[in-house]
Write a protein that holds these residues in place. Structure first.
Motif, short mmCIF file in Angstrom:
data_model
loop_
_atom_site.label_atom_id
_atom_site.label_comp_id
_atom_site.label_asym_id
_atom_site.label_seq_id
_atom_site.Cartn_x
_atom_site.Cartn_y
_atom_site.Cartn_z
N TRP A 161 0.87 -1.16 0.00
CA TRP A 161 0.00 0.00 0.00
C TRP A 161 0.92 1.22 0.00
O TRP A 161 1.85 1.29 0.79
CB TRP A 161 -0.90 0.01 1.23
N ALA A 162 0.64 2.19 -0.87
CA ALA A 162 1.50 3.36 -0.97
C ALA A 162 0.66 4.63 -1.10
O ALA A 162 -0.33 4.65 -1.83
CB ALA A 162 2.43 3.23 -2.17
N ALA A 163 1.09 5.66 -0.40
CA ALA A 163 0.47 6.97 -0.56
C ALA A 163 0.75 7.47 -1.98
O ALA A 163 1.77 7.10 -2.57
CB ALA A 163 1.03 7.94 0.47
N PRO A 164 -0.13 8.29 -2.55
CA PRO A 164 0.09 8.77 -3.91
C PRO A 164 1.48 9.39 -4.14
O PRO A 164 2.09 9.15 -5.18
CB PRO A 164 -1.02 9.80 -4.12
N ALA A 165 2.00 10.15 -3.18
CA ALA A 165 3.33 10.75 -3.34
C ALA A 165 4.42 9.67 -3.45
O ALA A 165 5.40 9.84 -4.18
CB ALA A 165 3.63 11.69 -2.18
N VAL A 166 4.23 8.55 -2.76
CA VAL A 166 5.21 7.46 -2.79
C VAL A 166 5.16 6.73 -4.14
O VAL A 166 6.17 6.21 -4.60
CB VAL A 166 4.97 6.49 -1.61
N ALA B 127 3.32 2.34 -19.05
CA ALA B 127 1.90 2.70 -19.16
C ALA B 127 1.30 3.06 -17.81
O ALA B 127 0.32 3.80 -17.75
CB ALA B 127 1.11 1.56 -19.80
N ASP B 128 1.86 2.56 -16.70
CA ASP B 128 1.29 2.82 -15.38
C ASP B 128 1.68 4.19 -14.84
O ASP B 128 0.84 4.90 -14.26
CB ASP B 128 1.74 1.74 -14.39
N ALA B 129 2.93 4.57 -14.99
CA ALA B 129 3.45 5.80 -14.39
C ALA B 129 2.64 7.06 -14.74
O ALA B 129 2.38 7.88 -13.86
CB ALA B 129 4.92 5.98 -14.75
N PRO B 130 2.20 7.26 -15.99
CA PRO B 130 1.44 8.47 -16.31
C PRO B 130 0.09 8.58 -15.59
O PRO B 130 -0.53 9.64 -15.60
CB PRO B 130 1.22 8.38 -17.82
N LEU B 131 -0.38 7.50 -14.99
CA LEU B 131 -1.69 7.49 -14.34
C LEU B 131 -1.66 8.03 -12.91
O LEU B 131 -2.71 8.28 -12.31
CB LEU B 131 -2.26 6.07 -14.36
N ILE B 132 -0.48 8.24 -12.37
CA ILE B 132 -0.36 8.69 -10.97
C ILE B 132 -1.05 10.04 -10.77
O ILE B 132 -1.74 10.24 -9.78
CB ILE B 132 1.11 8.74 -10.53
N GLY B 133 -0.90 10.95 -11.71
CA GLY B 133 -1.53 12.27 -11.59
C GLY B 133 -3.04 12.17 -11.45
O GLY B 133 -3.65 12.89 -10.66
N ALA B 134 -3.66 11.27 -12.20
CA ALA B 134 -5.11 11.09 -12.12
C ALA B 134 -5.51 10.58 -10.74
O ALA B 134 -6.52 11.00 -10.18
CB ALA B 134 -5.59 10.12 -13.20
N ILE B 135 -4.71 9.70 -10.19
CA ILE B 135 -4.99 9.17 -8.84
C ILE B 135 -4.87 10.30 -7.81
O ILE B 135 -5.72 10.44 -6.93
CB ILE B 135 -4.05 8.01 -8.51
N GLU B 136 -3.85 11.12 -7.93
CA GLU B 136 -3.68 12.24 -6.99
C GLU B 136 -4.87 13.18 -7.04
O GLU B 136 -5.29 13.71 -6.00
CB GLU B 136 -2.39 13.00 -7.32
N ARG B 137 -5.45 13.37 -8.21
CA ARG B 137 -6.59 14.28 -8.34
C ARG B 137 -7.88 13.74 -7.70
O ARG B 137 -8.74 14.51 -7.31
CB ARG B 137 -6.84 14.61 -9.81
N VAL B 138 -8.03 12.41 -7.62
CA VAL B 138 -9.27 11.86 -7.09
C VAL B 138 -9.21 11.50 -5.61
O VAL B 138 -10.24 11.24 -5.00
CB VAL B 138 -9.76 10.62 -7.89
N ILE B 139 -8.04 11.48 -5.06
CA ILE B 139 -7.91 11.13 -3.63
C ILE B 139 -8.08 12.37 -2.78
O ILE B 139 -7.67 13.42 -3.06
CB ILE B 139 -6.57 10.43 -3.35
#
Length: 136
Positions: A110-115, A124-136
């Motif tokens: 389990w990792a916090a979005p910043a981690v 393909a996974d790395a570019p999706l982090i920004g979207a996760i940060e926006r919804v949390i």
């Protein structure tokens, strides 16, 4: 994407716990991109909807049950892979039944979005982090 090339549709889940941490799984030895951290999920099979594929993959990979109504699409990414174009569909999930366990993956964390930004991830996974940060 290249015109005329085939598209490989893959679904992935951002499972988010009560503290806002996201579940990541480590790709096993012997598979492409071994050792990298990714969002759980997998390929959409012929005749299968992306939502049905993700529910199936999460049961197979993590031994959890997810109600398709709990899936919230949040982002997608594309990347060339193995002569095809990978289309990765990311869904957010905040409710599931069971405790996730690594069935096919080497490890779970389990990792916090910043981690998430510090983890080695498939392209393909790395570019999706920004979207996760926006919804949390």
């Amino acid at each position: 994407m290249t015109a005329g090339s085939s598209i490989l549709v893959v679904t992935a889940a951002a499972l988010i716990d009560r503290d806002g941490a996201v579940l990541m799984q480590q790709r096993p030895v012997g598979k492409a991109l071994a050792g990298l951290w990714e969002f759980p999920g997998g390929k959409v099979e012929p005749g299968e909807t992306p939502e049905a594929a993700l529910v199936r993959e999460l049961a197979e990979e993590l031994d959890i049950a997810v109600d398709p109504a709990a899936l919230r699409p949040i982002a997608f990414a594309t990347h060339p892979a193995d002569g095809r174009n990978l289309l990765l569909l990311l869904y957010m999930i905040r409710a599931w039944r069971g405790e996730p366990r690594a069935i096919e993956a080497t490890a779970l964390r389990w990792a916090a979005p910043a981690v998430l930004r510090t983890l080695p991830m498939p392209p393909a996974d790395a570019p999706l982090i920004g979207a996760i940060e926006r919804v949390i």
